[in-house]
Design a protein around this motif. Structure first.
Motif, PDB file in Angstrom:
ATOM      1  N   ALA A  75       0.831  -1.210   0.000  1.00  9.82           N
ATOM      2  CA  ALA A  75       0.000   0.000   0.000  1.00  9.82           C
ATOM      3  C   ALA A  75       0.864   1.258   0.000  1.00  9.82           C
ATOM      4  CB  ALA A  75      -0.933  -0.003   1.213  1.00  9.82           C
ATOM      5  N   GLU A  76       1.994   1.182   0.687  1.00 11.46           N
ATOM      6  CA  GLU A  76       2.890   2.342   0.743  1.00 11.46           C
ATOM      7  C   GLU A  76       3.552   2.595  -0.609  1.00 11.46           C
ATOM      8  OE1 GLU A  76       7.081   3.401   2.843  1.00 11.46           O
ATOM      9  OE2 GLU A  76       5.517   2.556   4.144  1.00 11.46           O
ATOM     10  N   GLN A  77       4.036   1.537  -1.253  1.00 12.35           N
ATOM     11  CA  GLN A  77       4.756   1.716  -2.514  1.00 12.35           C
ATOM     12  C   GLN A  77       3.838   1.729  -3.727  1.00 12.35           C
ATOM     13  OE1 GLN A  77       8.396  -0.547  -3.051  1.00 12.35           O
ATOM     14  NE2 GLN A  77       8.745  -0.573  -0.832  1.00 12.35           N
ATOM     15  N   PHE A  78       2.639   1.141  -3.601  1.00 10.00           N
ATOM     16  CA  PHE A  78       1.689   1.077  -4.715  1.00 10.00           C
ATOM     17  C   PHE A  78       0.290   1.442  -4.203  1.00 10.00           C
ATOM     18  CE2 PHE A  78       5.022  -2.113  -5.383  1.00 10.00           C
ATOM     19  CZ  PHE A  78       5.532  -1.722  -6.610  1.00 10.00           C
ATOM     20  N   PRO A  79       0.042   2.715  -3.913  1.00  8.06           N
ATOM     21  CA  PRO A  79      -1.237   3.125  -3.314  1.00  8.06           C
ATOM     22  C   PRO A  79      -2.460   2.744  -4.147  1.00  8.06           C
ATOM     23  CG  PRO A  79       0.216   5.030  -3.648  1.00  8.06           C
ATOM     24  CD  PRO A  79       0.949   3.824  -4.117  1.00  8.06           C
ATOM     25  N   GLU A  80      -2.275   2.589  -5.445  1.00  8.56           N
ATOM     26  CA  GLU A  80      -3.406   2.209  -6.299  1.00  8.56           C
ATOM     27  C   GLU A  80      -3.911   0.802  -5.984  1.00  8.56           C
ATOM     28  OE1 GLU A  80       0.371   0.982  -8.453  1.00  8.56           O
ATOM     29  OE2 GLU A  80      -0.257   2.682  -7.240  1.00  8.56           O
ATOM     30  N   LEU A  81      -3.135   0.018  -5.248  1.00 10.82           N
ATOM     31  CA  LEU A  81      -3.552  -1.341  -4.879  1.00 10.82           C
ATOM     32  C   LEU A  81      -4.396  -1.396  -3.601  1.00 10.82           C
ATOM     33  CD1 LEU A  81      -0.344  -3.466  -5.613  1.00 10.82           C
ATOM     34  CD2 LEU A  81      -2.499  -3.462  -6.875  1.00 10.82           C
ATOM     35  N   ARG A  82      -4.598  -0.279  -2.940  1.00  3.92           N
ATOM     36  CA  ARG A  82      -5.317  -0.302  -1.656  1.00  3.92           C
ATOM     37  C   ARG A  82      -6.693  -0.975  -1.736  1.00  3.92           C
ATOM     38  NH1 ARG A  82      -2.539   4.984   0.104  1.00  3.92           N
ATOM     39  NH2 ARG A  82      -1.036   4.112   1.574  1.00  3.92           N
ATOM     40  N   PRO A  83      -7.518  -0.705  -2.758  1.00  2.00           N
ATOM     41  CA  PRO A  83      -8.815  -1.400  -2.821  1.00  2.00           C
ATOM     42  C   PRO A  83      -8.661  -2.925  -2.946  1.00  2.00           C
ATOM     43  CG  PRO A  83      -8.821   0.497  -4.301  1.00  2.00           C
ATOM     44  CD  PRO A  83      -7.419   0.320  -3.809  1.00  2.00           C
ATOM     45  N   VAL A  84      -7.676  -3.376  -3.695  1.00  2.57           N
ATOM     46  CA  VAL A  84      -7.409  -4.809  -3.845  1.00  2.57           C
ATOM     47  C   VAL A  84      -6.974  -5.390  -2.505  1.00  2.57           C
ATOM     48  CG1 VAL A  84      -5.876  -6.506  -4.935  1.00  2.57           C
ATOM     49  CG2 VAL A  84      -6.819  -4.627  -6.294  1.00  2.57           C
ATOM     50  N   TYR A 133      -6.958 -14.701  -7.398  1.00  2.00           N
ATOM     51  CA  TYR A 133      -7.129 -13.245  -7.456  1.00  2.00           C
ATOM     52  C   TYR A 133      -5.875 -12.540  -6.934  1.00  2.00           C
ATOM     53  CZ  TYR A 133      -9.109  -8.617  -6.588  1.00  2.00           C
ATOM     54  OH  TYR A 133      -9.346  -7.264  -6.578  1.00  2.00           O
ATOM     55  N   GLU A 134      -5.375 -13.005  -5.804  1.00  3.15           N
ATOM     56  CA  GLU A 134      -4.189 -12.391  -5.205  1.00  3.15           C
ATOM     57  C   GLU A 134      -2.983 -12.499  -6.144  1.00  3.15           C
ATOM     58  OE1 GLU A 134      -2.950 -12.374  -0.738  1.00  3.15           O
ATOM     59  OE2 GLU A 134      -2.250 -14.262  -1.634  1.00  3.15           O
ATOM     60  N   GLU A 135      -2.791 -13.662  -6.716  1.00  7.54           N
ATOM     61  CA  GLU A 135      -1.674 -13.848  -7.635  1.00  7.54           C
ATOM     62  C   GLU A 135      -1.825 -12.942  -8.860  1.00  7.54           C
ATOM     63  OE1 GLU A 135      -1.833 -18.074  -8.266  1.00  7.54           O
ATOM     64  OE2 GLU A 135      -1.070 -18.492  -6.247  1.00  7.54           O
ATOM     65  N   ARG A 136      -3.026 -12.886  -9.404  1.00  5.21           N
ATOM     66  CA  ARG A 136      -3.256 -12.075 -10.602  1.00  5.21           C
ATOM     67  C   ARG A 136      -3.013 -10.589 -10.318  1.00  5.21           C
ATOM     68  NH1 ARG A 136      -8.587 -12.754 -11.522  1.00  5.21           N
ATOM     69  NH2 ARG A 136      -9.109 -10.607 -11.218  1.00  5.21           N
ATOM     70  N   ARG A 137      -3.411 -10.137  -9.126  1.00  4.02           N
ATOM     71  CA  ARG A 137      -3.354  -8.706  -8.831  1.00  4.02           C
ATOM     72  C   ARG A 137      -2.060  -8.235  -8.164  1.00  4.02           C
ATOM     73  NH1 ARG A 137      -8.143  -5.893  -9.525  1.00  4.02           N
ATOM     74  NH2 ARG A 137      -6.623  -4.206  -9.615  1.00  4.02           N
ATOM     75  N   LEU A 138      -1.324  -9.153  -7.488  1.00  4.22           N
ATOM     76  CA  LEU A 138      -0.196  -8.684  -6.682  1.00  4.22           C
ATOM     77  C   LEU A 138       1.187  -9.154  -7.117  1.00  4.22           C
ATOM     78  CD1 LEU A 138      -1.544  -8.945  -3.021  1.00  4.22           C
ATOM     79  CD2 LEU A 138      -1.718  -7.036  -4.629  1.00  4.22           C
ATOM     80  N   ILE A 139       1.273 -10.166  -7.957  1.00  2.00           N
ATOM     81  CA  ILE A 139       2.589 -10.735  -8.276  1.00  2.00           C
ATOM     82  C   ILE A 139       3.539  -9.680  -8.846  1.00  2.00           C
ATOM     83  CG2 ILE A 139       3.834 -12.398  -9.727  1.00  2.00           C
ATOM     84  CD1 ILE A 139       2.291 -13.547  -7.252  1.00  2.00           C
ATOM     85  N   SER A 140       3.092  -8.910  -9.805  1.00  2.00           N
ATOM     86  CA  SER A 140       3.974  -7.900 -10.412  1.00  2.00           C
ATOM     87  C   SER A 140       4.444  -6.889  -9.374  1.00  2.00           C
ATOM     88  CB  SER A 140       3.261  -7.177 -11.552  1.00  2.00           C
ATOM     89  OG  SER A 140       3.004  -8.077 -12.597  1.00  2.00           O
ATOM     90  N   ALA A 141       3.537  -6.445  -8.529  1.00  2.00           N
ATOM     91  CA  ALA A 141       3.908  -5.464  -7.499  1.00  2.00           C
ATOM     92  C   ALA A 141       4.874  -6.084  -6.491  1.00  2.00           C
ATOM     93  CB  ALA A 141       2.659  -4.933  -6.794  1.00  2.00           C
ATOM     94  N   LEU A 142       4.614  -7.315  -6.088  1.00  2.00           N
ATOM     95  CA  LEU A 142       5.532  -7.972  -5.153  1.00  2.00           C
ATOM     96  C   LEU A 142       6.911  -8.168  -5.775  1.00  2.00           C
ATOM     97  CD1 LEU A 142       3.234 -10.619  -3.436  1.00  2.00           C
ATOM     98  CD2 LEU A 142       4.586  -8.862  -2.263  1.00  2.00           C
ATOM     99  N   ASN A 143       6.946  -8.509  -7.039  1.00  2.00           N
ATOM    100  CA  ASN A 143       8.235  -8.694  -7.708  1.00  2.00           C
ATOM    101  C   ASN A 143       8.997  -7.375  -7.839  1.00  2.00           C
ATOM    102  OD1 ASN A 143       8.015 -11.447  -7.938  1.00  2.00           O
ATOM    103  ND2 ASN A 143       7.278 -11.406 -10.043  1.00  2.00           N
ATOM    104  N   ALA A 144       8.279  -6.257  -7.867  1.00  2.00           N
ATOM    105  CA  ALA A 144       8.903  -4.943  -7.975  1.00  2.00           C
ATOM    106  C   ALA A 144       9.115  -4.283  -6.615  1.00  2.00           C
ATOM    107  CB  ALA A 144       8.035  -4.033  -8.851  1.00  2.00           C
ATOM    108  N   LEU A 145       8.585  -4.887  -5.563  1.00  2.00           N
ATOM    109  CA  LEU A 145       8.623  -4.288  -4.235  1.00  2.00           C
ATOM    110  C   LEU A 145      10.052  -4.146  -3.718  1.00  2.00           C
ATOM    111  CD1 LEU A 145       6.735  -3.340  -1.913  1.00  2.00           C
ATOM    112  CD2 LEU A 145       6.915  -5.653  -0.995  1.00  2.00           C
TER     113      LEU A 145
END
Length: 164
Positions: A75-84, A133-145
């Motif tokens: 949420a801190e690094q990718f605020p657009e993910l907060r609803p997810v 759902y989690e994998e589809r929505r968060l993998i890219s962000a986690l890999n870039a975190l």
């Protein structure tokens, strides 16, 4: 227990998102084993309850680690993910409720095996939907975190406990 983060063959750290997929695969396998036990041996409620408690503990540790560590970092690094992230946290609460009911049901030595199977099937369906759902929505962000503290020791949501 400190666990070294997984590495690729060339020694590079495995990206956090890829580690998440590995943990989800492991949890899916453990849930499949638990379901097989329930279907094959409904006459052994004590053993099933112990297996269920171990599995539920692993899921709880994984989800707590996400809620307390991964989701705030994302949420801190990718605020657009907060609803997810909010939706995934709601899923975590729903999974916890189902697991609590299942544990109570398995605590009853006279529990109806059909009800146990139905609850377990419901849990499996919810977790599969959640994981996908989690994998589809968060993998890219986690890999870039950028989370330097996670590189020394894998955070709770990326570790696999001992089951079996």
């Amino acid at each position: 227990m400190t666990m070294n983060p997984p590495t690729e063959p060339d020694g590079r750290l495995t990206a956090f998102g890829n580690q998440l997929i590995e943990v989800h695969l492991w949890l899916r396998e453990e849930l499949a084993r638990l379901r097989e036990d329930v279907y094959a041996h409904p006459e052994r409620p004590r053993e099933l309850r112990a297996h269920c408690l171990t599995f539920c503990s692993a899921v709880t540790k994984h989800h707590s680690g996400e809620d307390e560590g991964a989701f705030p970092a994302l949420a801190e690094q990718f605020p657009e993910l907060r609803p997810v992230l909010d939706e995934l946290a709601r899923d975590h609460r729903q999974v916890a409720d189902i697991m609590r009911e299942l544990q109570e049901l398995l605590g009853d030595l006279e529990a109806d095996p059909e009800r146990v199977r139905a609850d377990l099937d419901g849990l499996a369906a919810l977790l599969e939907s959640h994981f996908v759902y989690e994998e589809r929505r968060l993998i890219s962000a986690l890999n870039a975190l950028d989370a330097p503290g996670w590189r020394a020791a894998a955070p709770a949501f990326l570790s696999r406990g001992q089951m079996g």
